[in-house]
Write a protein that holds these residues in place. Sequence first.
Motif, PDB file in Angstrom:
ATOM      1  N   ASN A  97     -52.002 -29.838 -70.989  1.00  0.00           N
ATOM      2  CA  ASN A  97     -50.629 -30.203 -70.686  1.00  0.00           C
ATOM      3  C   ASN A  97     -49.963 -30.637 -71.988  1.00  0.00           C
ATOM      4  OD1 ASN A  97     -48.202 -31.076 -69.683  1.00  0.00           O
ATOM      5  ND2 ASN A  97     -49.067 -32.439 -68.137  1.00  0.00           N
ATOM      6  N   GLY A  98     -49.122 -29.754 -72.519  1.00  0.00           N
ATOM      7  CA  GLY A  98     -48.375 -30.100 -73.716  1.00  0.00           C
ATOM      8  C   GLY A  98     -47.107 -30.823 -73.307  1.00  0.00           C
ATOM      9  N   SER A  99     -45.993 -30.313 -73.711  1.00  0.00           N
ATOM     10  CA  SER A  99     -44.684 -30.860 -73.358  1.00  0.00           C
ATOM     11  C   SER A  99     -43.675 -30.064 -74.152  1.00  0.00           C
ATOM     12  CB  SER A  99     -44.588 -32.336 -73.748  1.00  0.00           C
ATOM     13  OG  SER A  99     -43.249 -32.803 -73.695  1.00  0.00           O
ATOM     14  N   ILE A 100     -42.421 -30.052 -73.726  1.00  0.00           N
ATOM     15  CA  ILE A 100     -41.452 -29.436 -74.610  1.00  0.00           C
ATOM     16  C   ILE A 100     -41.276 -30.271 -75.879  1.00  0.00           C
ATOM     17  CG2 ILE A 100     -40.290 -28.220 -72.755  1.00  0.00           C
ATOM     18  CD1 ILE A 100     -37.990 -30.209 -73.055  1.00  0.00           C
TER      19      ILE A 100
ATOM     20  N   ASN B 247     -39.065 -32.325 -67.662  1.00  0.00           N
ATOM     21  CA  ASN B 247     -38.329 -32.989 -66.585  1.00  0.00           C
ATOM     22  C   ASN B 247     -38.799 -32.621 -65.183  1.00  0.00           C
ATOM     23  OD1 ASN B 247     -36.854 -34.259 -68.557  1.00  0.00           O
ATOM     24  ND2 ASN B 247     -34.860 -33.478 -67.919  1.00  0.00           N
ATOM     25  N   ALA B 248     -40.118 -32.494 -65.003  1.00  0.00           N
ATOM     26  CA  ALA B 248     -40.629 -32.437 -63.637  1.00  0.00           C
ATOM     27  C   ALA B 248     -40.356 -33.780 -62.971  1.00  0.00           C
ATOM     28  CB  ALA B 248     -42.117 -32.131 -63.637  1.00  0.00           C
ATOM     29  N   ALA B 249     -40.048 -33.754 -61.690  1.00  0.00           N
ATOM     30  CA  ALA B 249     -39.664 -34.975 -60.981  1.00  0.00           C
ATOM     31  C   ALA B 249     -40.899 -35.812 -60.655  1.00  0.00           C
ATOM     32  CB  ALA B 249     -38.898 -34.624 -59.714  1.00  0.00           C
ATOM     33  N   THR B 250     -41.202 -36.758 -61.527  1.00  0.00           N
ATOM     34  CA  THR B 250     -42.274 -37.727 -61.333  1.00  0.00           C
ATOM     35  C   THR B 250     -41.722 -39.107 -61.645  1.00  0.00           C
ATOM     36  OG1 THR B 250     -43.053 -37.661 -63.634  1.00  0.00           O
ATOM     37  CG2 THR B 250     -43.948 -35.993 -62.122  1.00  0.00           C
TER      38      THR B 250
ATOM     39  N   ARG C  70     -33.747 -32.795 -63.035  1.00  0.00           N
ATOM     40  CA  ARG C  70     -35.197 -32.645 -62.910  1.00  0.00           C
ATOM     41  C   ARG C  70     -35.499 -31.542 -61.891  1.00  0.00           C
ATOM     42  NH1 ARG C  70     -38.102 -38.047 -61.555  1.00  0.00           N
ATOM     43  NH2 ARG C  70     -36.590 -38.112 -59.848  1.00  0.00           N
ATOM     44  N   PHE C  71     -36.758 -31.112 -61.821  1.00  0.00           N
ATOM     45  CA  PHE C  71     -37.152 -30.102 -60.840  1.00  0.00           C
ATOM     46  C   PHE C  71     -38.407 -30.561 -60.111  1.00  0.00           C
ATOM     47  CE2 PHE C  71     -39.645 -28.999 -64.512  1.00  0.00           C
ATOM     48  CZ  PHE C  71     -40.834 -28.466 -64.017  1.00  0.00           C
ATOM     49  N   ASP C  72     -38.638 -30.001 -58.945  1.00  0.00           N
ATOM     50  CA  ASP C  72     -39.747 -30.399 -58.087  1.00  0.00           C
ATOM     51  C   ASP C  72     -41.077 -30.189 -58.817  1.00  0.00           C
ATOM     52  OD1 ASP C  72     -41.754 -30.568 -56.036  1.00  0.00           O
ATOM     53  OD2 ASP C  72     -40.211 -30.136 -54.543  1.00  0.00           O
ATOM     54  N   VAL C  73     -41.880 -31.243 -58.876  1.00  0.00           N
ATOM     55  CA  VAL C  73     -43.150 -31.183 -59.597  1.00  0.00           C
ATOM     56  C   VAL C  73     -44.091 -30.127 -59.011  1.00  0.00           C
ATOM     57  CG1 VAL C  73     -44.282 -32.978 -58.221  1.00  0.00           C
ATOM     58  CG2 VAL C  73     -44.965 -32.634 -60.608  1.00  0.00           C
TER      59      VAL C  73
ATOM     60  N   THR D 104     -39.061 -25.763 -67.198  1.00  0.00           N
ATOM     61  CA  THR D 104     -38.154 -26.895 -67.258  1.00  0.00           C
ATOM     62  C   THR D 104     -37.121 -26.793 -66.141  1.00  0.00           C
ATOM     63  OG1 THR D 104     -36.361 -25.941 -68.592  1.00  0.00           O
ATOM     64  CG2 THR D 104     -38.276 -26.735 -69.791  1.00  0.00           C
ATOM     65  N   ALA D 105     -36.417 -27.884 -65.918  1.00  0.00           N
ATOM     66  CA  ALA D 105     -35.203 -27.801 -65.124  1.00  0.00           C
ATOM     67  C   ALA D 105     -34.238 -26.854 -65.840  1.00  0.00           C
ATOM     68  CB  ALA D 105     -34.571 -29.182 -64.974  1.00  0.00           C
ATOM     69  N   THR D 106     -33.576 -25.991 -65.100  1.00  0.00           N
ATOM     70  CA  THR D 106     -32.785 -24.919 -65.705  1.00  0.00           C
ATOM     71  C   THR D 106     -31.734 -25.439 -66.671  1.00  0.00           C
ATOM     72  OG1 THR D 106     -33.130 -23.547 -63.742  1.00  0.00           O
ATOM     73  CG2 THR D 106     -31.304 -22.944 -65.194  1.00  0.00           C
ATOM     74  N   THR D 107     -31.084 -26.547 -66.330  1.00  0.00           N
ATOM     75  CA  THR D 107     -29.988 -27.042 -67.166  1.00  0.00           C
ATOM     76  C   THR D 107     -30.407 -28.183 -68.093  1.00  0.00           C
ATOM     77  OG1 THR D 107     -29.290 -28.593 -65.432  1.00  0.00           O
ATOM     78  CG2 THR D 107     -28.267 -26.381 -65.449  1.00  0.00           C
ATOM     79  N   MET D 108     -31.713 -28.406 -68.226  1.00  0.00           N
ATOM     80  CA  MET D 108     -32.170 -29.455 -69.130  1.00  0.00           C
ATOM     81  C   MET D 108     -31.717 -29.175 -70.560  1.00  0.00           C
ATOM     82  SD  MET D 108     -36.068 -30.596 -69.973  1.00  0.00           S
ATOM     83  CE  MET D 108     -36.376 -31.993 -71.059  1.00  0.00           C
ATOM     84  N   PRO D 109     -31.229 -30.174 -71.300  1.00  0.00           N
ATOM     85  CA  PRO D 109     -30.797 -29.935 -72.687  1.00  0.00           C
ATOM     86  C   PRO D 109     -31.988 -29.813 -73.630  1.00  0.00           C
ATOM     87  CG  PRO D 109     -30.497 -32.230 -72.110  1.00  0.00           C
ATOM     88  CD  PRO D 109     -30.923 -31.545 -70.853  1.00  0.00           C
ATOM     89  N   PHE D 110     -32.626 -28.661 -73.564  1.00  0.00           N
ATOM     90  CA  PHE D 110     -33.771 -28.371 -74.424  1.00  0.00           C
ATOM     91  C   PHE D 110     -33.384 -27.288 -75.422  1.00  0.00           C
ATOM     92  CE2 PHE D 110     -37.735 -25.539 -74.480  1.00  0.00           C
ATOM     93  CZ  PHE D 110     -38.180 -26.062 -75.679  1.00  0.00           C
TER      94      PHE D 110
END
Length: 247
Positions: free
Chosen positions: A137-140, A184-187, A209-212, A237-243
């Motif tokens: 499990n990395g991360s953005i 931004n998974a919803a946890t 966020r998006f459903d985990v 990611t959540a589609t509109t996350m500022p990544f």
Amino acid sequence: MTVSGGVAVVTGAGSGIGRAVAHALLEAGYRVALAGRREDALRETAEGYADALVVPCDVTSPASVANLFDRVRDTWGRVDLLFNNAGIGAHGAVDEVSLEDWERVIATNLTGAFLCARHAVRIMKEQDPQGGRIINNGSIAAYAPRPASVAYTASKHAITGLTKSISLDGRPYNIACGQIDIGNAATDMTAAVEHGALQADGRIVPEKRFDVRHAASAVLYMASLPLDTNVLFLTITATTMPFIGRG
């Protein structure tokens, strides 16, 4: 690989992404060892699942990690999948974060993943049939950091190097290794971002966020591939996350 009856180890299985992934694997037919520091939380994850094995474990402790994999091998005889998920963060820029917090994050996020991968690879090399899969499990944050996250960001950049090295070194032994980067998974850990998260330009901006469960489905997809096929990196990611376009 054949999913049904496969043996998986999930670290950080007491909550959040780890719990969601453990449930997805159990429902897909895996036997799953649930590892984490809080036994009560692990037992909540295991509730209702006959093929869940609760093993309290501190991934920063070599002895504790050795006990985890000894328990799994003694119980089920092999390891087909490791989901290296345990992780923590610490707020602070490079001149602000304490050495204690830096070392705590690196010990959990990087050294813990290394210790678990080392034991998993040793078992995977020896078992018959040989091989298995590791998903880190990395991360953005492995690509684009948030402000004031130097310890977490450095650890996740290092996970990318660990993933590539395991993937390369595992080839002769039918061991695949990939990395999932989740944004931004919803946890519980990400709950605050819906109210506002610090951006690179100094603004505080609410983030979606998006459903985990969708992250868990992505891990299950990676895990279900035959060992001659590997997803090296997957970003969800959540589609509109500022990544994309941060800064």
